[in-house]
Design a protein around this motif. Structure first.
Motif, PDB file in Angstrom:
ATOM      1  N   VAL A   6       0.856  -1.188   0.000  1.00  0.00           N
ATOM      2  CA  VAL A   6       0.000   0.000   0.000  1.00  0.00           C
ATOM      3  C   VAL A   6       0.892   1.237   0.000  1.00  0.00           C
ATOM      4  CG1 VAL A   6      -1.822   1.231   1.212  1.00  0.00           C
ATOM      5  CG2 VAL A   6      -1.812  -1.277   1.198  1.00  0.00           C
ATOM      6  N   LEU A   7       0.741   2.026  -1.045  1.00  0.00           N
ATOM      7  CA  LEU A   7       1.547   3.254  -1.162  1.00  0.00           C
ATOM      8  C   LEU A   7       0.795   4.403  -0.506  1.00  0.00           C
ATOM      9  CD1 LEU A   7       2.708   3.067  -4.907  1.00  0.00           C
ATOM     10  CD2 LEU A   7       3.891   2.209  -2.862  1.00  0.00           C
ATOM     11  N   SER A   8       1.354   4.894   0.594  1.00  0.00           N
ATOM     12  CA  SER A   8       0.672   5.944   1.341  1.00  0.00           C
ATOM     13  C   SER A   8       1.515   7.212   1.374  1.00  0.00           C
ATOM     14  CB  SER A   8       0.375   5.440   2.753  1.00  0.00           C
ATOM     15  OG  SER A   8      -0.226   6.448   3.491  1.00  0.00           O
ATOM     16  N   GLU A  39      -9.643   1.054   4.535  1.00  0.00           N
ATOM     17  CA  GLU A  39     -10.407   0.296   3.537  1.00  0.00           C
ATOM     18  C   GLU A  39      -9.462  -0.447   2.594  1.00  0.00           C
ATOM     19  OE1 GLU A  39     -13.502  -0.257   3.542  1.00  0.00           O
ATOM     20  OE2 GLU A  39     -14.482   1.389   4.619  1.00  0.00           O
ATOM     21  N   THR A  40      -8.353   0.217   2.257  1.00  0.00           N
ATOM     22  CA  THR A  40      -7.407  -0.386   1.319  1.00  0.00           C
ATOM     23  C   THR A  40      -6.727  -1.616   1.927  1.00  0.00           C
ATOM     24  OG1 THR A  40      -7.038   1.774   0.319  1.00  0.00           O
ATOM     25  CG2 THR A  40      -5.398   0.084  -0.152  1.00  0.00           C
ATOM     26  N   VAL A  41      -6.274  -1.505   3.173  1.00  0.00           N
ATOM     27  CA  VAL A  41      -5.601  -2.672   3.776  1.00  0.00           C
ATOM     28  C   VAL A  41      -6.594  -3.809   4.032  1.00  0.00           C
ATOM     29  CG1 VAL A  41      -3.649  -1.387   4.730  1.00  0.00           C
ATOM     30  CG2 VAL A  41      -5.696  -1.741   6.147  1.00  0.00           C
ATOM     31  N   ALA A  52       0.315 -10.414   4.925  1.00  0.00           N
ATOM     32  CA  ALA A  52       0.095  -9.143   5.632  1.00  0.00           C
ATOM     33  C   ALA A  52       0.588  -7.993   4.761  1.00  0.00           C
ATOM     34  CB  ALA A  52       0.829  -9.154   6.963  1.00  0.00           C
ATOM     35  N   PRO A  53      -0.207  -6.924   4.605  1.00  0.00           N
ATOM     36  CA  PRO A  53       0.177  -5.859   3.685  1.00  0.00           C
ATOM     37  C   PRO A  53       1.387  -5.056   4.182  1.00  0.00           C
ATOM     38  CG  PRO A  53      -1.899  -5.328   4.782  1.00  0.00           C
ATOM     39  CD  PRO A  53      -1.557  -6.723   5.163  1.00  0.00           C
ATOM     40  N   VAL A  54       2.215  -4.701   3.215  1.00  0.00           N
ATOM     41  CA  VAL A  54       3.349  -3.803   3.464  1.00  0.00           C
ATOM     42  C   VAL A  54       2.869  -2.389   3.155  1.00  0.00           C
ATOM     43  CG1 VAL A  54       5.673  -3.153   2.674  1.00  0.00           C
ATOM     44  CG2 VAL A  54       4.991  -5.587   2.763  1.00  0.00           C
ATOM     45  N   GLN A  68      -3.843   3.126  12.655  1.00  0.00           N
ATOM     46  CA  GLN A  68      -4.987   2.790  11.806  1.00  0.00           C
ATOM     47  C   GLN A  68      -5.001   1.294  11.463  1.00  0.00           C
ATOM     48  OE1 GLN A  68      -6.036   5.449   8.624  1.00  0.00           O
ATOM     49  NE2 GLN A  68      -6.495   7.054  10.089  1.00  0.00           N
ATOM     50  N   LEU A  69      -3.833   0.692  11.314  1.00  0.00           N
ATOM     51  CA  LEU A  69      -3.777  -0.764  11.098  1.00  0.00           C
ATOM     52  C   LEU A  69      -4.325  -1.494  12.313  1.00  0.00           C
ATOM     53  CD1 LEU A  69      -0.259  -1.457   9.526  1.00  0.00           C
ATOM     54  CD2 LEU A  69      -2.479  -1.958   8.490  1.00  0.00           C
TER      55      LEU A  69
END
Lengths: 470, 470
Positions: A6-8, A39-41, A52-54, A68-69
């Motif tokens: 996920v690019l934040s 929502e994205t994760v 697990a998302p990076v 938030q995670l």
């Protein structure tokens, strides 16, 4: 294995005054209770077989990402901190190196943190198609099937079909003018470039090395000295700084001969402006979207958002966007919201801070809100999360009075450590070494009255900090 | 002698959210630093031979009247408190009785407290003409020479000239429709009924007795038991309640055969709406009137008023009224501002308080502003004027923490009396008898943190009060 990335990195101001540099769009609850990042994760971690998302984000936002995670109970695959913004190609390279460190056959699903996807089933199905192509060493872009002639996005023209629902990319095209966008829409072979991608991590690095070797070299050098700090991965700042700043589109996708596109229609929006938020939100019978305490009389086609403890009343207005926050309110014609940028530029030019921070500021231990200021004092409302602690600190120019209004605070003041309970207070003299800690299981809330000749946030000496900020 | 009588009974809501029931239009600084009430008493007291002005107002506004008089250094001819609203005829009767008590040949100049007069010289000249007519026992109305076909005012049709610039009134006419207003304007013999009058006090009472004897009887009975309390004149509430509610126009002016009109063109406005405030205010080149911290982009013909510590940004809007206050913001089309009434009606129907009070509340001793609220606490910022004292009081349901941030407070807490200085604090336990006093020559400012199960303003037992409120 599939590793969502996920690019934040965005710190967009197009949703000012709600979006601020220290709390950009992806961390806001724009539709519903969860942020776009959350929502994205959740979308990512719900994919079959997903690891697990990076997350790749700026140092400034690391605690917000972590919190938030935690709130949505999604395990973290690592939070990679970009020492500075270098656009998407280097950011994705860091993520690729990170996932390859644990999985040498890693496949990456790259997702911007601030996009909306309404049809998750259609998205999942597209991911499955893209995964098949990635296994054949294609670098896959997700192309959104256009439903109107948008001039604000880049487009992807597809060539022959490689597999069911997957096509070779003929070429990427820049944002078109309206007649061109209408032609693209009519031809049916163009899709919006969503900024979402899927590919084998190693293949991405290979292509990056071929077409943008300086980026790959900088990312490798930066990652080689990476250290883990809590959940965060800190890479070498000096090495990363040497990277050219470029997007994945320019650096890789437009140059590789292995670019593919998976067209999808999944209720996608990048919520790039207040008008596009209005467009995707549910409306009442008059075409209004109201959030918070709003009284509207003969109002149509408007997005009205009231902030806490404040009422917004509208009379006889049409097609307006009214966004209220604790310290700033925007009133704009809905078709002029792109000029929010002009307001932000004026704030910058005037050396103001309303584009940087909200009045309420989030910290790893909780938050504070400056509810009153005077010539030699400031009043803050402070929340400390259960188990959290502020740094051991001192101030040169101010004393602080603390009145606890909820929970039990553990206070350190020079060599004393004591509890302050609801409806009790204490005093922190100027220059004394102090700490506030919440050892309980409920939040601590307190009112702080600062008193002194200088009250800036930079009057702080941190002696110890559990969050590594000292 | 000429006794100006300022009628400050209005509690209009047409300028909501700035105007609230406890701080109506006449007490607001709408144009410049002074309130309309202050401008009115200054205008009155600047007239040749004028005595100290008498104010008639509601009990709720008495301290505001006293303070606003003091600020502009206008001596008070008495502040007559209406026990309840009974319209202008009874209010003027009370004022007539009051001025006659000290001057049995008194002439009264009746002025609503909330009107704007831009050309004071023209006004003074009209007062001189009216004074001459009043000496001949005419009851004189000031008629504003119309400069456009206004449908929102009543009109006065003049008959023959009685003296230079003074005419017998042929008749009063109700608010006309637009064609009628256009005809009135063309004919040149009609004037707007300004609500300003001049007459001998005894003559007014005589005519009142003739045409509305019940009003006169009630006013006489109420005034017969009047008592002076500080600068305030309190009349008998029960007696006054018996008065019919009627305007001077209906009760006297339309019935007497001694009604005269003095036409005048003096830059008069009753500022009856936000659009009329916009009309009389100075504009920038784009027709905008901005007050406070406003950033506007491509904005035209709009009135924008930001409140303290808040920024308003506008983009691409036209002919809007944007009025921001600490707890409510209005965004209305300029030609729809009469519907502010609809918003206020909705607030009333919902049992809310945004039409009654501002967040910052004025008291005889100073003011308080509720800057933060939570489940069991409230934070107030309190100002105490030099020499002022809050009542000796206690609360059943809350304790209070006081942190002084400016000045020196004298604190009484049960049987102790002590000083609390800047950057010092004290604690008032639940149920203890306490008082806050400022014996210094500079204001005291403090932060109060209330803590308890119930925090309403009505949890107060006043044991002693220098303002007669116990």
């Amino acid at each position: 294995m599939l590793h969502p990335v996920v690019l934040s990195g965005g710190s967009g101001t197009r949703l000012w005054p709600l979006s601020r540099q220290n709390q950009p769009k992806q961390f806001l609850s724009l539709i519903g209770d969860r942020s776009l990042y959350q929502e994205t994760v959740l979308r990512a971690s719900g994919l079959p077989g997903a690891q697990a998302p990076v997350t790749v984000c700026s140092d400034d936002h690391r605690f917000m990402v972590g919190e938030q995670l935690q709130t949505v109970a999604v395990p973290s695959g690592g939070i990679v901190l970009e020492p500075m913004a270098r656009n998407t190609a280097p950011a994705i390279a860091l993520a690729a190196l990170h996932v390859l460190a644990g999985d040498d056959d890693a496949t990456m699903l790259v997702m911007p943190a601030d996009h909306l996807v309404e049809d998750e089933a259609a998205f999942r199905e597209a991911v499955a198609r893209a995964t098949d192509l990635a296994a054949k060493d294609w670098l896959v872009a997700f192309g959104i099937t256009p439903d109107y002639a948008e001039t604000g996005y880049g487009y992807i023209l597809r060539a022959e079909e490689l597999a069911p629902g997957g096509f070779r990319i003929e070429r990427f095209v820049e944002k078109p003018d309206l007649p061109t966008a209408e032609r693209y829409l009519a031809e049916g072979t163009y899709a919006w470039n969503s900024g979402m991608f899927l590919f084998r991590a190693q293949r991405y690095l290979d292509e990056l090395g071929r077409h943008a070797p300086a980026i790959l070299a900088a990312a490798r050098a930066a990652y080689a000295t990476a250290t883990a700090d809590l959940d965060f991965i800190r890479v070498g700042a000096e090495a990363f700084a040497a990277s050219p700043s470029d997007s994945i589109d320019y650096a890789v996708m437009e140059n590789t001969d292995r670019a593919a596109v998976v067209p999808v229609s999944c209720g996608w929006s990048d919520i790039g402006s207040w008008s596009s938020l209005w467009a995707v939100a549910e409306h009442d019978a008059d075409g209004n979207r109201h959030e918070g305490d709003v009284i509207s009389v003969d109002t149509r086609g408007s997005l009205v958002r009231a902030s806490e403890r404040r009422l917004i009343a509208t009379i006889g207005v049409e097609d307006l966007v009214i966004i209220d926050t604790a310290d700033a309110t925007l009133v704009a014609r809905k078709d002029r919201v792109q000029d929010v940028k002009t307001v932000v530029d004026r704030l910058k030019a005037a050396g103001r801070s309303e584009h940087l921070f909200h009045r309420k500021v989030y910290r790893p231990w909780g938050s504070y809100d400056s509810i009153g200021v005077g010539p030699h004092f400031q009043v803050k409302r402070i929340f400390v999360k259960p188990g959290a602690a502020l740094s051991l600190q001192k101030h040169q120019h101010r004393a602080e009075h603390w009145v606890v209004v909820s929970g039990v605070a553990e206070v350190t003041c020079d060599d004393r450590v004591f509890e302050v309970r609801e409806n009790e207070s204490t005093y922190i003299p100027q220059g004394s070494v102090h700490r506030l800690r919440n050892r309980g299981s409920t939040p601590v809330e307190l009112i702080e009255v600062q008193s002194g000749s200088y009250l800036g946030e930079d009057d702080i000496v941190r002696l110890e900090d559990v969050y590594g900020r000292s």
